[in-house]
Enzyme design. Structure first.
Site, PDB file in Angstrom:
ATOM      1  N   PRO A 104       4.424   0.684  11.693  1.00  0.00           N
ATOM      2  CA  PRO A 104       4.166   2.136  11.637  1.00  0.00           C
ATOM      3  C   PRO A 104       5.232   3.018  12.286  1.00  0.00           C
ATOM      4  CG  PRO A 104       2.878   1.167  13.390  1.00  0.00           C
ATOM      5  CD  PRO A 104       3.588   0.014  12.724  1.00  0.00           C
ATOM      6  N   CYS A 105       6.412   3.053  11.662  1.00  0.00           N
ATOM      7  CA  CYS A 105       7.468   3.912  12.191  1.00  0.00           C
ATOM      8  C   CYS A 105       7.112   5.388  12.060  1.00  0.00           C
ATOM      9  CB  CYS A 105       8.787   3.609  11.507  1.00  0.00           C
ATOM     10  SG  CYS A 105       8.775   3.754   9.713  1.00  0.00           S
ATOM     11  N   HIS A 106       6.108   5.715  11.236  1.00  0.00           N
ATOM     12  CA  HIS A 106       5.699   7.113  11.096  1.00  0.00           C
ATOM     13  C   HIS A 106       5.053   7.650  12.377  1.00  0.00           C
ATOM     14  CE1 HIS A 106       2.324   4.586   9.717  1.00  0.00           C
ATOM     15  NE2 HIS A 106       1.541   5.507  10.274  1.00  0.00           N
TER      16      HIS A 106
END
Length: 282
Positions: free
Chosen positions: A242-244
């Site tokens: 989850p780089c968001h």
């Protein structure tokens, strides 16, 4: 999981975000995305579980700064989530494994990769996987199908790559319709530093956010903020890694490999699932 619905939702998110100072009402937003107010309200609530107006509150700078203060470091964030530190919105658990040094050097020799294109709640997506795990997931804009496949072949030049949407459809269903305790495995090809960053991202609970500097501190390289940003930008598996959830320290969402509007959608969607217990009025 229909792409046309996501495009309408994304257009609504972008319009509200860029006109928030005007506080546009539901009728105004609906007119901009060419649907009736009733249809927009129903579509948005079915997708996010809350109204467009409430959704916007989750992605404002003030709210995101508050969220940053609530989870001052990754260790605390993981502890707050308990045994579900790696959980996703639907109780989805993700584990990560780096390819072996031999597989890295050989470009994936003797590795069988199957891929497919699918609709998701966040638009059209490309997914590729081996029997051991997912190696790539990319959100797509129109016309990018051939490009992402070419990139996959370049990343794994010696692997056997073939289309198999029946195989990848099962994985996509698990990602976005996971049953409690559902588990998925990702197999990544990256440097030791990149893998450390991606492992740190998996410590972030759904509905939380952190900063690039906190990731750098967590992996023991507090001065490597720029390198952390590069590793996050090179994330090969969207949503699952989850780089968001990594934003600027000022509370701004910042850039995203798959588009700033999609980042707003992902962050707001997860926060709505974690923070809301019922439907809000517009």
């Amino acid at each position: 999981m229909q792409t046309p619905q996501y495009h309408t939702i994304a257009a609504a998110i972008e319009y509200i975000s860029t006109h928030f100072l005007e506080q546009p009402d539901l009728e105004t937003v609906a007119a901009q995305v060419h649907v009736s107010p009733f249809h927009l309200q129903r579509m948005f609530t079915e997708w996010a579980g809350i109204s467009p107006k409430r959704f916007l509150q989750f992605i404002t700078t003030a709210y995101l700064k508050q969220k940053l203060h609530e989870t001052p470091n990754l260790l605390e964030a993981a502890a707050m989530a308990g045994l579900s530190a790696q959980s996703r919105v639907y109780d989805l658990f993700v584990t990560l494994e780096a390819v072996t040094p031999q597989q890295f050097r050989s470009g994936g020799e003797a590795v069988q990769i199957r891929y497919g294109y699918h609709n998701t709640p966040f638009g059209h997506a490309f997914l590729a996987a081996t029997e051991k795990g997912i190696v790539s997931m990319q959100f797509l804009e129109a016309g990018q199908e051939a490009l992402v496949l070419e990139q996959l072949r370049a990343e794994w030049p010696q692997a056997r790559v073939s289309a198999d949407e029946a195989f990848t459809a099962v994985l996509v269903s698990k990602i976005f319709n996971a049953k409690p305790g559902e588990k998925l495995h990702v197999m990544v090809k990256g440097t030791n530093f990149q893998v450390k960053v991606w492992e740190a991202l998996l410590r972030l609970p759904a509905g939380s956010v952190t900063t690039y500097s906190r990731i750098a501190e967590y992996i023991g390289h507090p001065r490597a903020v720029r390198a952390v940003g590069s590793a996050i930008g090179a994330n090969p598996v969207a949503f699952l890694i989850p780089c968001h959830r990594v934003i600027r320290k000022e509370g701004q969402l910042g850039e995203y490999h798959w588009g700033s509007t999609r980042k707003k959608a992902l962050v707001g969607y997860e926060m709505s699932k974690v923070n809301e217990t019922g439907e809000d009025a517009a």
